[in-house]
Design a protein around this motif. Structure first.
Motif, PDB file in Angstrom:
ATOM      1  N   ARG A  12      -0.067 -10.738   1.745  1.00  0.00           N
ATOM      2  CA  ARG A  12      -0.114  -9.510   2.536  1.00  0.00           C
ATOM      3  C   ARG A  12      -1.300  -8.634   2.140  1.00  0.00           C
ATOM      4  N   HIS A  13      -2.350  -9.263   1.607  1.00  0.00           N
ATOM      5  CA  HIS A  13      -3.512  -8.487   1.161  1.00  0.00           C
ATOM      6  C   HIS A  13      -4.710  -8.747   2.062  1.00  0.00           C
ATOM      7  N   LEU A  14      -5.361  -7.667   2.527  1.00  0.00           N
ATOM      8  CA  LEU A  14      -6.570  -7.749   3.331  1.00  0.00           C
ATOM      9  C   LEU A  14      -7.678  -6.970   2.641  1.00  0.00           C
ATOM     10  N   LEU A  15      -8.908  -7.427   2.874  1.00  0.00           N
ATOM     11  CA  LEU A  15     -10.070  -6.825   2.227  1.00  0.00           C
ATOM     12  C   LEU A  15     -11.084  -6.438   3.295  1.00  0.00           C
ATOM     13  N   THR A  16     -11.532  -5.186   3.265  1.00  0.00           N
ATOM     14  CA  THR A  16     -12.551  -4.744   4.208  1.00  0.00           C
ATOM     15  C   THR A  16     -13.486  -3.767   3.515  1.00  0.00           C
ATOM     16  N   VAL A  17     -14.318  -3.072   4.291  1.00  0.00           N
ATOM     17  CA  VAL A  17     -15.360  -2.219   3.724  1.00  0.00           C
ATOM     18  C   VAL A  17     -15.218  -0.811   4.294  1.00  0.00           C
ATOM     19  N   ALA A  18     -15.543   0.182   3.492  1.00  0.00           N
ATOM     20  CA  ALA A  18     -15.347   1.589   3.872  1.00  0.00           C
ATOM     21  C   ALA A  18     -16.156   2.007   5.087  1.00  0.00           C
ATOM     22  N   THR A  19     -17.241   1.294   5.391  1.00  0.00           N
ATOM     23  CA  THR A  19     -18.119   1.683   6.487  1.00  0.00           C
ATOM     24  C   THR A  19     -17.821   0.943   7.794  1.00  0.00           C
ATOM     25  N   GLU A  20     -16.710   0.233   7.856  1.00  0.00           N
ATOM     26  CA  GLU A  20     -16.370  -0.494   9.084  1.00  0.00           C
ATOM     27  C   GLU A  20     -16.098   0.459  10.246  1.00  0.00           C
ATOM     28  N   HIS A  21     -16.169  -0.090  11.453  1.00  0.00           N
ATOM     29  CA  HIS A  21     -15.814   0.649  12.660  1.00  0.00           C
ATOM     30  C   HIS A  21     -14.317   0.951  12.638  1.00  0.00           C
ATOM     31  N   SER A  22     -13.924   2.014  13.338  1.00  0.00           N
ATOM     32  CA  SER A  22     -12.507   2.374  13.380  1.00  0.00           C
ATOM     33  C   SER A  22     -11.651   1.274  14.007  1.00  0.00           C
ATOM     34  N   ALA A  23     -12.261   0.401  14.821  1.00  0.00           N
ATOM     35  CA  ALA A  23     -11.513  -0.699  15.425  1.00  0.00           C
ATOM     36  C   ALA A  23     -11.116  -1.746  14.394  1.00  0.00           C
ATOM     37  N   VAL A  24     -11.658  -1.654  13.195  1.00  0.00           N
ATOM     38  CA  VAL A  24     -11.224  -2.489  12.068  1.00  0.00           C
ATOM     39  C   VAL A  24     -10.375  -1.656  11.108  1.00  0.00           C
ATOM     40  N   LEU A  25     -10.843  -0.463  10.782  1.00  0.00           N
ATOM     41  CA  LEU A  25     -10.128   0.362   9.808  1.00  0.00           C
ATOM     42  C   LEU A  25      -8.751   0.787  10.310  1.00  0.00           C
ATOM     43  N   ASP A  26      -8.634   1.115  11.581  1.00  0.00           N
ATOM     44  CA  ASP A  26      -7.344   1.579  12.102  1.00  0.00           C
ATOM     45  C   ASP A  26      -6.294   0.472  12.158  1.00  0.00           C
ATOM     46  N   PRO A  27      -6.619  -0.747  12.597  1.00  0.00           N
ATOM     47  CA  PRO A  27      -5.621  -1.825  12.494  1.00  0.00           C
ATOM     48  C   PRO A  27      -5.194  -2.091  11.057  1.00  0.00           C
ATOM     49  N   CYS A  28      -6.137  -1.971  10.116  1.00  0.00           N
ATOM     50  CA  CYS A  28      -5.782  -2.149   8.705  1.00  0.00           C
ATOM     51  C   CYS A  28      -4.812  -1.065   8.252  1.00  0.00           C
ATOM     52  N   GLU A  29      -5.068   0.163   8.676  1.00  0.00           N
ATOM     53  CA  GLU A  29      -4.171   1.268   8.328  1.00  0.00           C
ATOM     54  C   GLU A  29      -2.780   1.050   8.934  1.00  0.00           C
ATOM     55  N   TYR A  30      -2.760   0.549  10.157  1.00  0.00           N
ATOM     56  CA  TYR A  30      -1.485   0.234  10.815  1.00  0.00           C
ATOM     57  C   TYR A  30      -0.703  -0.805  10.010  1.00  0.00           C
ATOM     58  N   LEU A  31      -1.397  -1.842   9.538  1.00  0.00           N
ATOM     59  CA  LEU A  31      -0.733  -2.888   8.769  1.00  0.00           C
ATOM     60  C   LEU A  31      -0.196  -2.358   7.443  1.00  0.00           C
ATOM     61  N   GLU A  32      -0.902  -1.385   6.857  1.00  0.00           N
ATOM     62  CA  GLU A  32      -0.402  -0.787   5.610  1.00  0.00           C
ATOM     63  C   GLU A  32       0.978  -0.167   5.823  1.00  0.00           C
ATOM     64  N   LYS A  33       1.173   0.421   6.988  1.00  0.00           N
ATOM     65  CA  LYS A  33       2.469   1.034   7.289  1.00  0.00           C
ATOM     66  C   LYS A  33       3.571  -0.013   7.410  1.00  0.00           C
ATOM     67  N   LEU A  34       3.176  -1.258   7.642  1.00  0.00           N
ATOM     68  CA  LEU A  34       4.151  -2.348   7.756  1.00  0.00           C
ATOM     69  C   LEU A  34       4.356  -3.080   6.436  1.00  0.00           C
ATOM     70  N   GLY A  35       3.691  -2.593   5.381  1.00  0.00           N
ATOM     71  CA  GLY A  35       3.894  -3.186   4.074  1.00  0.00           C
ATOM     72  C   GLY A  35       2.761  -4.052   3.559  1.00  0.00           C
ATOM     73  N   PHE A  36       1.674  -4.146   4.310  1.00  0.00           N
ATOM     74  CA  PHE A  36       0.513  -4.899   3.833  1.00  0.00           C
ATOM     75  C   PHE A  36      -0.309  -4.023   2.883  1.00  0.00           C
ATOM     76  N   GLU A  37      -1.128  -4.666   2.071  1.00  0.00           N
ATOM     77  CA  GLU A  37      -2.014  -3.952   1.157  1.00  0.00           C
ATOM     78  C   GLU A  37      -3.457  -4.180   1.597  1.00  0.00           C
ATOM     79  N   VAL A  38      -4.223  -3.100   1.692  1.00  0.00           N
ATOM     80  CA  VAL A  38      -5.615  -3.186   2.149  1.00  0.00           C
ATOM     81  C   VAL A  38      -6.538  -2.619   1.079  1.00  0.00           C
TER      82      VAL A  38
END
Length: 384
Positions: A94-120
């Motif tokens: 349940r772990h995903l890795l991304t970068v702080a400068t990504e577009h919101s179309a990447v950062l927001d889905p990651c934030e959504y997944l965090e609410k479901l119990g994933f770790e980003v």
């Protein structure tokens, strides 16, 4: 028609090339069939057009036609890649890795997944906007199911080292996704050589129509599993149901085809115009170039300006030039750019920024006019 400002916001969107529009028009009236209607000539025409477009896009990134899924744009493609992998690979982690400068179309889905119990994990970038690949490698864990790093940044134009990142991901057994919305038909992209497993793209950044994009999904070595996010008629291998928008699809392929044909020449011309604009603006003093000086898109110039109010500067030049202070998708938010903040800028310097996106139809005369206009406006604001 009233005078319109010079358009230098091509990272936000581009005008549809006339040749693209000409390719699309027959599919609105004469060849209007549904490609899923495979029992008559109208459906066959549409199906053949979609097949050809799929082949064109696949060849652009050295993929197979069956690996191209059409979507409504890069935002949907990013969501399908990120959420689709998260749901399909629950058994692995349940772990995903991304970068702080990504577009919101990447950062927001990651934030959504965090609410479901994933770790980003959101990796920082270096002052030039590049991710540290050593740090990225160390951040990958046994339960990391996806690494998502954009090809070229929509604000500062920085081009990330995709091949190095892809190598690391495949050595670690982790899937690699890249948002290539700003890179398609502007940079050489090879999903095989770069070990890219998922790649998002869109038409409207490359002189194609809005409302159409695609997601490349690797089918072998490894075969990527996705959980569908839209359900219905089972189009696109069951991973993205919905009647295919044939005019947009053929327009997308034509736009990419035209971009590839002139990629080398356009890159050289745009670099010269961009560097000329930067040379003019530098003479105003107190200028900061945001992002790597050379490892960036040829048409991108992003600057921060000392001693001026960013909003006042935009207002003072808007009758002459159309530019933005950051991403068009977040320009309505009253907050400094998260990309510029990630570079280490203060709020004041982040607010006092301009993003110039040059384009296919930008002229040398326009660059001279814009440069002098912006320089004059800076001087006026500083002396006020």
């Amino acid at each position: 028609m009233p005078h319109r400002p010079i358009y230098l916001d091509h990272h936000a969107t581009t005008p549809v090339d006339e040749r693209v529009l000409d390719t699309m028009l027959p599919f609105f009236r004469e060849q209007f069939g549904n490609p899923s209607s495979t029992v008559h000539a109208y459906g066959w025409e549409a199906e053949a057009a979609v097949k050809q477009a799929r082949e064109t896009l696949a060849a652009t990134i050295h993929a197979e036609p069956e690996e191209i899924l059409f979507t409504s744009g890069a935002t949907e493609a990013n969501n399908l890649a990120i959420k689709g992998v998260a749901e399909a690979y629950l058994a692995k982690g349940r772990h995903l890795l991304t970068v702080a400068t990504e577009h919101s179309a990447v950062l927001d889905p990651c934030e959504y997944l965090e609410k479901l119990g994933f770790e980003v994990t959101r990796l920082p970038v270096q002052p030039d906007g590049l991710v540290d690949v050593v740090q990225l490698e160390k951040a990958i864990r046994p339960d990391t199911i996806l690494v998502s790093v954009m090809a070229a940044n929509n604000e500062i134009g920085v081009i990330q080292p995709l091949e190095a990142i892809g190598d690391i991901c495949h050595q670690k057994g982790t899937l690699f996704h890249t948002d290539a919305a700003q890179a398609i038909a502007k940079l050489p992209l090879d999903v095989q050589a770069m070990n890219i497993d998922l790649l998002s793209m869109t038409a409207h950044k490359v002189y194609g129509p809005k409302g159409i994009g695609a997601l490349y999904v690797r089918r072998r070595n490894p075969r990527v599993q996705l959980a569908a996010q839209l359900h219905g008629g089972g189009q696109e291998r069951g991973l993205r149901s919905g009647t295919l928008y044939v005019p947009q699809i053929v327009g997308f392929a034509k736009a990419v085809e035209l971009g590839l044909a002139k990629m080398a020449a356009d890159t050289k011309r745009l670099e010269q115009l961009r560097d000329r604009l930067w040379h003019i603006l530098q003479s105003a003093g107190g200028m900061h170039l945001n992002g790597h000086p050379t490892q960036r898109l040829a048409n991108n110039l992003n600057i921060s300006i000392e001693g001026v109010d960013g909003q006042a500067l935009l207002l003072s030049i808007q009758s002459v030039v159309a530019v933005s202070s950051g991403s068009a998708c977040s320009s309505t938010k009253i907050a400094p750019s998260h990309v510029l903040k990630a570079l280490g800028h203060s709020d004041a310097l982040a607010y006092a920024s301009l993003r110039f996106g040059l384009g296919r139809f930008t002229t040398a005369e326009e660059i001279e006019q814009v440069g002098e206009t912006v320089k004059g406006a800076i001087a006026a604001l500083r002396s006020a």
